[in-house]
Design a protein around this motif. Structure first.
Motif, PDB file in Angstrom:
ATOM      1  N   ARG A 214      -4.769   0.579  -0.717  1.00  0.00           N
ATOM      2  CA  ARG A 214      -3.991  -0.432  -1.436  1.00  0.00           C
ATOM      3  C   ARG A 214      -2.544   0.030  -1.595  1.00  0.00           C
ATOM      4  O   ARG A 214      -2.261   1.223  -1.700  1.00  0.00           O
ATOM      5  CB  ARG A 214      -4.630  -0.712  -2.798  1.00  0.00           C
ATOM      6  N   ASN A 215      -1.652  -0.931  -1.624  1.00  0.00           N
ATOM      7  CA  ASN A 215      -0.230  -0.645  -1.752  1.00  0.00           C
ATOM      8  C   ASN A 215       0.103  -0.305  -3.206  1.00  0.00           C
ATOM      9  O   ASN A 215      -0.237  -1.075  -4.118  1.00  0.00           O
ATOM     10  CB  ASN A 215       0.576  -1.871  -1.304  1.00  0.00           C
ATOM     11  N   PRO A 216       0.752   0.830  -3.472  1.00  0.00           N
ATOM     12  CA  PRO A 216       1.089   1.173  -4.860  1.00  0.00           C
ATOM     13  C   PRO A 216       1.987   0.149  -5.549  1.00  0.00           C
ATOM     14  O   PRO A 216       2.036   0.104  -6.785  1.00  0.00           O
ATOM     15  CB  PRO A 216       1.817   2.514  -4.726  1.00  0.00           C
ATOM     16  N   TYR A 217       2.694  -0.677  -4.769  1.00  0.00           N
ATOM     17  CA  TYR A 217       3.565  -1.695  -5.354  1.00  0.00           C
ATOM     18  C   TYR A 217       2.812  -2.972  -5.725  1.00  0.00           C
ATOM     19  O   TYR A 217       3.359  -3.834  -6.403  1.00  0.00           O
ATOM     20  CB  TYR A 217       4.697  -2.037  -4.388  1.00  0.00           C
ATOM     21  N   GLY A 218       1.577  -3.088  -5.287  1.00  0.00           N
ATOM     22  CA  GLY A 218       0.761  -4.246  -5.596  1.00  0.00           C
ATOM     23  C   GLY A 218      -0.615  -4.035  -5.011  1.00  0.00           C
ATOM     24  O   GLY A 218      -0.754  -4.062  -3.787  1.00  0.00           O
ATOM     25  N   PRO A 219      -1.656  -3.792  -5.823  1.00  0.00           N
ATOM     26  CA  PRO A 219      -2.960  -3.393  -5.290  1.00  0.00           C
ATOM     27  C   PRO A 219      -3.639  -4.437  -4.413  1.00  0.00           C
ATOM     28  O   PRO A 219      -4.548  -4.099  -3.666  1.00  0.00           O
ATOM     29  CB  PRO A 219      -3.789  -3.103  -6.549  1.00  0.00           C
ATOM     30  N   GLY A 220      -3.179  -5.668  -4.463  1.00  0.00           N
ATOM     31  CA  GLY A 220      -3.744  -6.678  -3.582  1.00  0.00           C
ATOM     32  C   GLY A 220      -3.082  -6.720  -2.218  1.00  0.00           C
ATOM     33  O   GLY A 220      -3.516  -7.467  -1.333  1.00  0.00           O
ATOM     34  N   TYR A 221      -2.043  -5.913  -2.039  1.00  0.00           N
ATOM     35  CA  TYR A 221      -1.264  -5.938  -0.807  1.00  0.00           C
ATOM     36  C   TYR A 221      -1.583  -4.743   0.092  1.00  0.00           C
ATOM     37  O   TYR A 221      -1.997  -3.682  -0.371  1.00  0.00           O
ATOM     38  CB  TYR A 221       0.228  -5.949  -1.124  1.00  0.00           C
ATOM     39  N   SER A 222      -1.331  -4.941   1.369  1.00  0.00           N
ATOM     40  CA  SER A 222      -1.544  -3.881   2.342  1.00  0.00           C
ATOM     41  C   SER A 222      -0.388  -2.888   2.315  1.00  0.00           C
ATOM     42  O   SER A 222       0.771  -3.274   2.159  1.00  0.00           O
ATOM     43  CB  SER A 222      -1.648  -4.477   3.750  1.00  0.00           C
ATOM     44  N   PRO A 223      -0.674  -1.589   2.508  1.00  0.00           N
ATOM     45  CA  PRO A 223       0.390  -0.611   2.677  1.00  0.00           C
ATOM     46  C   PRO A 223       0.847  -0.507   4.127  1.00  0.00           C
ATOM     47  O   PRO A 223       1.683   0.319   4.450  1.00  0.00           O
ATOM     48  CB  PRO A 223      -0.273   0.691   2.238  1.00  0.00           C
ATOM     49  N   GLY A 224       0.281  -1.360   4.977  1.00  0.00           N
ATOM     50  CA  GLY A 224       0.596  -1.296   6.399  1.00  0.00           C
ATOM     51  C   GLY A 224      -0.318  -0.333   7.120  1.00  0.00           C
ATOM     52  O   GLY A 224      -1.250   0.237   6.561  1.00  0.00           O
ATOM     53  N   GLY A 225      -0.073  -0.203   8.401  1.00  0.00           N
ATOM     54  CA  GLY A 225      -0.867   0.694   9.228  1.00  0.00           C
ATOM     55  C   GLY A 225      -0.103   1.036  10.481  1.00  0.00           C
ATOM     56  O   GLY A 225       0.925   0.422  10.782  1.00  0.00           O
ATOM     57  N   SER A 226      -0.511   2.011  11.224  1.00  0.00           N
ATOM     58  CA  SER A 226      -1.754   2.693  10.947  1.00  0.00           C
ATOM     59  C   SER A 226      -1.599   3.886   9.997  1.00  0.00           C
ATOM     60  O   SER A 226      -2.585   4.506   9.619  1.00  0.00           O
ATOM     61  CB  SER A 226      -2.386   3.187  12.256  1.00  0.00           C
ATOM     62  N   SER A 227      -0.367   4.208   9.603  1.00  0.00           N
ATOM     63  CA  SER A 227      -0.138   5.331   8.687  1.00  0.00           C
ATOM     64  C   SER A 227      -0.129   4.870   7.238  1.00  0.00           C
ATOM     65  O   SER A 227       0.631   5.371   6.404  1.00  0.00           O
ATOM     66  CB  SER A 227       1.194   6.024   9.039  1.00  0.00           C
TER      67      SER A 227
END
Length: 472
Positions: free
Chosen positions: A137-150
């Motif tokens: 989960r993205n630390p800026y919004g837990p419903g959002y993706s942090p991206g990938g693949s890293s």
């Protein structure tokens, strides 16, 4: 200790040297931060806390990053004796026999490896939601993706678990998570970092190792540690004029910068928030004294690119599955893979050797056409780091492959061509969406010019310091 964890890696190393904090205190603080935050974020999939603490006694006092904690992406970046999953169950139970060159250099410099970070299965998509380990989960919004693949690495750095984590980029996989998590992410020139000793290249040269960090100087310092040709490598990047750390704060001079906000291929819808990020960055570069105007390589608009790029990736994934079968001692069945990867492997197996070579040769010509723009007198291309606005988890559907393919193609429209050309590119956190999510912008230089990217990125960072609200 929160103040020390907020520092970048260069600052943490200095704090250790100055006696402000001991290596053990720093590592224990990072471990506590992971334990406090990772239950929500799911960024770290393999932990080695006890081994990390035991290794502290063996680090020489003169090591430049003695005691600074780091996390390794669980794709590439192999460490002896540790598990290697690549975001998939097909590698369950396997452990690595020897360090990769990059990991060995990081450890020799005093970095302490705390674990391995989440990644989509085999790194083949732009969001980190593997079946094997669950979504990050993205630390800026837990419903959002942090991206990938890293994505696991980016989420961990943004949340302050560590100041720097390893990453890799085959189609945007450093720059996209950096954009979505408000970080600095530099994809190096092809051949700058060795894949040895167990590999020669990734995705036929598309993929490059690198880092996600919170500061330009950390990116420069980390790349300095791991860069360099090793005997047997298939590529050797053009020599840099000196260490990248020495470029931080150096005057880049007046540069000619072209920018693009609407993709010239015509099949990538323009996103207003992404365009605003680029337009604002163009204004900042102009205010810093650079010659900025709309311009981009003609080849960027070639509608034939996605087909060839996708074919090469599929061929490489099919080969990787064969390698995994040999490594674990039994073939990988397609039913063991997530649907997206099973389909890519099928496509790769359906291509002939001649078709693969023709796709690579098409990319060769594409690379020369792209390079012509820089040869014409431009220094940098300013473009989106991600072709779409920050997206929620599940936006890349795991079972609707047609929708997933179309959305992915839009997202990587500005990053994947740079993987094909082998040029360096950096994503910088210069914008925030109306939903409060970071939006990065990308600067692309000619092959071998990481020095120029670091100079300009440091100039931008000094003029508009990066904020990291997710640190808490």
């Amino acid at each position: 200790m929160d103040d020390v964890l907020r520092m970048d890696a260069v600052g943490q190393a200095r704090a250790v040297r100055d006696g402000q904090v001991s290596p053990r205190e720093l590592v224990e603080a990072a471990i506590a931060r992971i334990e406090a935050r990772d239950g929500e974020l799911n960024a770290v999939v393999h932990r080695r806390f006890e081994r990390a603490l035991a290794e502290l006694a063996g680090i020489p006092e003169e090591a430049p990053f003695r005691g600074v904690p780091i996390l390794l992406k669980d794709l590439g970046w192999r460490q002896a004796g540790e598990p290697y999953s690549g975001g998939s169950h097909v590698l369950d139970g396997l452990r690595v026999e020897r360090d990769g060159y990059g990991v060995a250099r990081l450890r020799a410099a005093g970095f302490v490896v705390l674990g391995r970070t989440n990644t989509p299965e085999l790194g083949s998509t732009i969001t980190t939601e593997p079946v094997a380990f669950g979504p990050t989960r993205n630390p800026y919004g837990p419903g959002y993706s942090p991206g990938g693949s890293s994505g696991g690495s980016a989420a961990a750095v943004a949340a302050g678990m560590v100041a720097v984590a390893t990453a890799s980029d085959g189609g945007g996989s450093i720059r996209i998570p950096a954009s979505l998590c408000g970080l600095v992410g530099l994809k190096p020139t092809r051949g700058r970092i060795s894949f040895g000793p167990d590999g020669g290249e990734g995705w036929s040269g598309f993929s490059c190792p690198g880092f996600v960090t919170r500061s330009v100087r950390d990116t420069a310092a980390a790349l300095d540690l791991v860069s360099g040709f090793r005997p047997g490598d298939p590529y050797d990047a053009p020599a840099l004029p000196g260490p990248l750390a020495g470029e931080v704060g150096a005057d880049p001079g007046r540069l000619r910068v072209g920018f693009v906000t609407r993709h010239p291929r015509g099949d990538v819808p323009e996103d207003p928030e992404v365009s605003e990020a680029v337009t604002r960055a163009a204004g900042l570069l102009e205010a810093l004294g650079h010659d900025v105007g709309p311009s981009w390589p003609e080849a960027l608009g070639d509608a034939g690119f996605p087909l060839r790029f996708g074919a090469v990736v599929a061929d490489n994934l099919a080969a990787e599955i064969e390698n995994i079968g040999s490594w674990r001692g039994r073939p990988v069945e397609l039913t063991e893979l997530e649907p997206r990867n099973a389909e890519l492997v099928r496509a790769g197996r359906a291509h002939s050797a001649a078709q693969h070579i023709l796709a690579v040769q098409w990319i060769d010509a594409f690379r020369r056409r792209m390079a012509a723009w820089w040869e014409s007198g431009y220094d940098l291309l300013l473009a989106p780091s991600l072709g779409v606005a920050p997206f929620e988890l599940g936006w890349i559907p795991p079972h609707d492959l047609s929708v997933a393919s179309g959305r992915t193609a839009r997202a990587v429209a500005y990053t994947s061509p740079v993987n094909a050309t082998g040029q360096p590119a950096i994503s910088l956190p210069l914008h925030v969406s109306r939903s409060g999510l970071p939006v990065g912008v990308q600067l692309v230089a000619a092959a071998g010019r990481e020095d120029l990217l670091v100079r300009v990125a440091a100039q931008v960072e000094a003029a508009r310091p990066f904020t990291h609200a997710a640190l808490g």
